[in-house]
Design a protein around this motif. Sequence first.
Motif, PDB file in Angstrom:
ATOM      1  N   GLY A 134      19.536  -7.573  14.728  1.00  0.00           N
ATOM      2  CA  GLY A 134      20.068  -6.911  15.914  1.00  0.00           C
ATOM      3  C   GLY A 134      21.063  -7.717  16.719  1.00  0.00           C
ATOM      4  N   TYR A 135      21.596  -8.790  16.138  1.00  0.00           N
ATOM      5  CA  TYR A 135      22.525  -9.636  16.861  1.00  0.00           C
ATOM      6  C   TYR A 135      23.922  -9.598  16.215  1.00  0.00           C
TER       7      TYR A 135
ATOM      8  N   GLY B 179      18.248  -7.184  20.400  1.00  0.00           N
ATOM      9  CA  GLY B 179      17.778  -7.157  19.021  1.00  0.00           C
ATOM     10  C   GLY B 179      16.318  -6.799  18.870  1.00  0.00           C
TER      11      GLY B 179
ATOM     12  N   ASP C  27      23.948 -12.297  21.659  1.00  0.00           N
ATOM     13  CA  ASP C  27      22.840 -11.388  21.960  1.00  0.00           C
ATOM     14  C   ASP C  27      23.026 -10.837  23.363  1.00  0.00           C
TER      15      ASP C  27
END
Length: 285
Positions: free
Chosen positions: A277-278, A213, A117
């Motif tokens: 979102g990672y 994310g 992340d």
Amino acid sequence: MKSTLLLGSVICLSALSSCSDSSSKQNENASAELKVFADQSGKLDIAGGTAHIPVMKAAAKEIMQFNPQIKITIAGGGSGVGAQQVAEGLVQIGNTGRPLKESEASRGLISHAFAVDGVAIILNPTNPVASLTQQQVIDIYSGKITNWEQLGGVENPISLYTRDEASGTRAVFFKKLLKQTPIAKSANVVPSNGAMKTSIANDPAAIGYSSIGFIDDSVSAPQLDGVTPSNEACLSGEYPITRKLFMNTQGEPSGITADFIQFIFSPSGAAFIEKSGYIAINAPE
């Protein structure tokens, strides 16, 4: 038969035999990744880092829909809470957005890194400032720069937002972006990535930071030293403010806990990670 779940309720009003037939058909159609949960029952409690929550919720929903006899609870609290609660046996998985501290690892905790992340500066979308340097961010958070006019924006005092000291997001931001420069005591403290995003979206003068994310149209993410924060830039190394997301267990996991962790490392888990979102990390060999 009625099972109440964290993420919804499954109610079977037919006879027990009909429920069994329905469950059998569901198991037949399930992915091979889920079939390990067939015929299991029990509870799995997860707490800690808030960046992890979207992934954990998606996986838990899939598992509990497949087998309602498994109940999975998910709570936040930050990385410090996750490490503390799993060490004390209050949860089976304690999530952290940073590596374990030596004092935490010494309590028998084992880390399972599952995603990469990035942590990015976020602004209110009405703010015209589109780029900041690392030094400018340091000066903002230390209180040296106090007005957006000093950065090419409109005349408006800067509203600082930060996370509490239990936050893994804060730990990475403080170490890698601020270079451990003390944060001004005037900063507003918020408890989670979600709360940070909401605060920034509602304050035109705000500056904060969150996991990449969590960034959406409700906030803007300015370039940092000319680099747009994105998963691609994190993966290439062009954007340097990155971290791993960890699931932590008390010793080697077993039972539903071990199966849940393996599910996170499966193709389905990777899809949940990417949707959140990672960047997914492969399971250790």
